[in-house]
Design a protein around this motif. Structure first.
Motif, short mmCIF file in Angstrom:
data_model
loop_
_atom_site.label_atom_id
_atom_site.label_comp_id
_atom_site.label_asym_id
_atom_site.label_seq_id
_atom_site.Cartn_x
_atom_site.Cartn_y
_atom_site.Cartn_z
N PHE A 191 48.62 37.91 33.13
CA PHE A 191 47.79 38.79 32.74
C PHE A 191 46.81 39.66 32.61
O PHE A 191 46.98 40.05 33.95
N LEU A 192 46.09 38.97 31.95
CA LEU A 192 44.54 38.92 31.71
C LEU A 192 43.69 38.76 33.20
O LEU A 192 42.75 39.18 33.81
N TRP A 193 44.52 37.85 34.27
CA TRP A 193 43.55 36.93 34.95
C TRP A 193 43.85 37.62 36.53
O TRP A 193 43.27 38.12 36.97
N THR A 194 44.95 38.45 36.75
CA THR A 194 45.57 38.70 37.62
C THR A 194 44.24 40.58 37.73
O THR A 194 44.13 40.53 39.45
N PRO A 195 43.98 41.75 37.60
CA PRO A 195 42.85 41.97 37.79
C PRO A 195 41.52 41.37 38.80
O PRO A 195 41.00 42.03 39.57
N SER A 196 41.41 40.78 37.66
CA SER A 196 40.18 40.21 39.24
C SER A 196 40.49 39.49 40.14
O SER A 196 39.81 39.64 41.64
N HIS A 197 42.00 38.70 40.06
CA HIS A 197 42.08 37.68 41.50
C HIS A 197 42.22 38.84 41.94
O HIS A 197 41.81 38.68 43.61
N PHE A 198 43.83 39.90 42.14
CA PHE A 198 43.62 40.99 42.91
C PHE A 198 42.38 42.20 43.80
O PHE A 198 42.26 42.32 44.87
N TRP A 199 42.07 42.39 42.30
CA TRP A 199 41.06 43.09 43.04
C TRP A 199 39.56 42.58 43.84
O TRP A 199 38.99 42.75 44.45
N GLY A 200 39.38 41.35 43.64
CA GLY A 200 38.53 40.19 44.50
C GLY A 200 39.02 40.20 45.93
O GLY A 200 37.83 40.88 46.70
N LEU A 201 40.36 40.90 46.28
CA LEU A 201 41.11 40.56 47.78
C LEU A 201 40.47 42.34 48.08
O LEU A 201 40.12 42.63 49.05
N ALA A 202 40.79 42.98 47.07
CA ALA A 202 40.39 44.10 47.66
C ALA A 202 39.45 45.22 47.99
O ALA A 202 38.92 45.90 48.18
N LEU A 203 38.10 44.69 47.66
CA LEU A 203 37.32 45.25 47.49
C LEU A 203 36.46 44.98 48.99
O LEU A 203 36.04 45.24 49.73
N TYR A 204 37.01 42.90 49.29
CA TYR A 204 36.86 42.95 51.10
C TYR A 204 38.42 42.85 52.03
O TYR A 204 37.43 43.24 53.30
N LYS A 205 39.05 43.71 51.13
CA LYS A 205 40.07 44.20 52.32
C LYS A 205 40.05 45.70 52.34
O LYS A 205 41.26 46.14 52.13
N ASN A 206 39.15 46.58 51.02
CA ASN A 206 39.49 47.68 51.56
C ASN A 206 39.68 49.23 52.19
O ASN A 206 40.13 49.62 52.12
N GLU A 207 38.88 48.12 53.03
CA GLU A 207 38.94 48.86 54.56
C GLU A 207 40.91 49.25 54.85
O GLU A 207 41.45 50.42 55.61
N ASP A 208 41.25 48.29 54.55
CA ASP A 208 42.94 48.07 55.20
C ASP A 208 43.43 49.18 54.17
O ASP A 208 44.78 49.63 54.41
N TYR A 209 43.19 48.62 52.69
CA TYR A 209 44.02 49.76 52.00
C TYR A 209 43.66 51.15 51.82
O TYR A 209 44.74 52.06 51.71
N THR A 210 42.33 51.70 52.29
CA THR A 210 41.84 53.01 52.92
C THR A 210 43.17 53.47 54.20
O THR A 210 43.27 54.54 53.97
N ARG A 211 43.04 52.42 54.84
CA ARG A 211 43.70 53.25 55.91
C ARG A 211 44.97 53.01 55.85
O ARG A 211 46.06 54.33 56.77
N ALA A 212 45.82 52.34 54.69
CA ALA A 212 47.44 52.35 54.07
C ALA A 212 47.76 53.70 53.50
O ALA A 212 48.94 53.46 53.20
N GLY A 213 45.92 54.15 52.93
CA GLY A 213 46.87 55.09 51.94
C GLY A 213 46.77 54.60 50.48
O GLY A 213 47.35 55.16 50.17
N VAL A 214 47.07 53.71 50.19
CA VAL A 214 47.20 52.81 48.77
C VAL A 214 45.79 53.10 47.92
O VAL A 214 45.02 52.38 48.65
#
Length: 307
Positions: A191-214
């Motif tokens: 549970f505590l590992w998940t934020p660093s894991h997923f946000w690490g991905l979300a940081l460099y895929k930020n444009e993707d999530y912004t485009r999708a409105g997530v």
């Protein structure tokens, strides 16, 4: 030059075979197999810790197959529900639904069947607690995270991170028929590992999530706030991993290795915090470090329970 009947039949057969292979690969992709393998590994490690040795072959096979069906089914429901945003994100545009290889109805049916099969298999061959926990993890990911949280709050992956933390609970229940504080602590580690894991991905895929409105954390709160939170979660992760020490036979070895891995992962997150927000070298490294950290920690748990 005309094509003979035999050649025509051969070409049709070849085309049909390729189509079957393509569809089979698409259904496998729906289950997110790389994620499923990691989930199953954490469950297997939990089985070893629970048994303080190697569990029986029956427990391993039935427990892991049952959990695999649940994880794969929940992933298929996730892809079915997210097919609209997957179509506009670069990293997901080639998934089976956006690419048209599998229809939405087929994906939904597939996901539901796998979820039901998981509960039935575990309930009839293992125990009801394992079946209930497997079903709860399925609902947590497919409904609570995917349908209720992902598009509504930047805390989606924090709250939703509990879905990926169910496998150790299932593994523990398969072996013992009950839960314990140590099983819960293994849940907390993931549970505590998940934020660093997923946000690490979300940081460099930020444009993707912004485009999708997530509203992933980097989109909603910015890179700086996200990185600070990642450091905080890495500190809590280190503490939670060390709290498992009492159940390990090789307590000193576990403490040393858990401390080294935990501090190393924390330092990676701290280094990410110092990186300019318009650069992504360390966000990628943090993501990949997380992929190494979790299997390494659960391997250590299993080894030190066997020692």
């Amino acid at each position: 030059m005309s094509i003979s009947h035999a050649e025509q039949v051969g070409e049709l057969h070849k085309s049909s075979t390729l189509k079957v292979v393509e569809v089979a690969k698409a259904y496998l992709t729906l289950t997110k197999p790389r994620i499923a393998i990691l989930l199953l590994f954490t469950a297997f490690a939990a089985m070893i810790v629970a048994a303080q040795g190697i569990p029986t072959l029956r427990q391993m096979v039935l427990g892991l197959v049952g959990l695999g069906l649940s994880a794969g089914g929940a992933a298929a429901i996730n892809m079915w529900y997210d097919r609209d945003i997957d179509a506009v994100m670069t990293r997901t545009a080639k998934r089976p639904l956006p690419s048209g290889v599998v229809s939405p109805g087929q994906a939904l049916t597939f996901g539901l069947l796998l979820g039901v099969a998981s509960v039935v298999l575990l309930a009839t061959t293992v125990n009801w607690l394992a079946a209930i926990l497997s079903g709860a993890g399925y609902v947590y990911y497919a409904v609570i995270y995917t349908m209720l949280l992902k598009r509504r709050t930047p805390q989606n992956i924090v709250i939703g991170g509990g879905a990926g933390a169910f496998p150790p609970l299932v593994g523990w229940a398969v072996v013992t028929g009950h839960l314990s504080l140590m099983a819960v602590l293994m849940f907390v580690v993931i549970f505590l590992w998940t934020p660093s894991h997923f946000w690490g991905l979300a940081l460099y895929k930020n444009e993707d999530y912004t485009r999708a409105g997530v509203p992933m954390m980097p989109v909603a709160k910015g890179s700086r706030s996200t990185k600070r939170q990642m450091v905080a979660y890495a500190v809590l992760l280190l503490a939670a991993s060390l709290a498992l020490t009492p159940v390990m036979r090789a307590e000193i070895l576990y403490t040393v290795l858990a401390g080294i891995f935990g501090l190393g992962f924390l330092l990676v997150n701290i280094r990410l915090l110092s990186e300019p927000d318009d650069e992504h070298r360390w966000s990628k490294r943090t993501f990949f470090a997380s992929l190494l950290y979790l299997p390494a920690m659960f391997t250590v748990m299993a080894i030190c329970a066997l020692a």
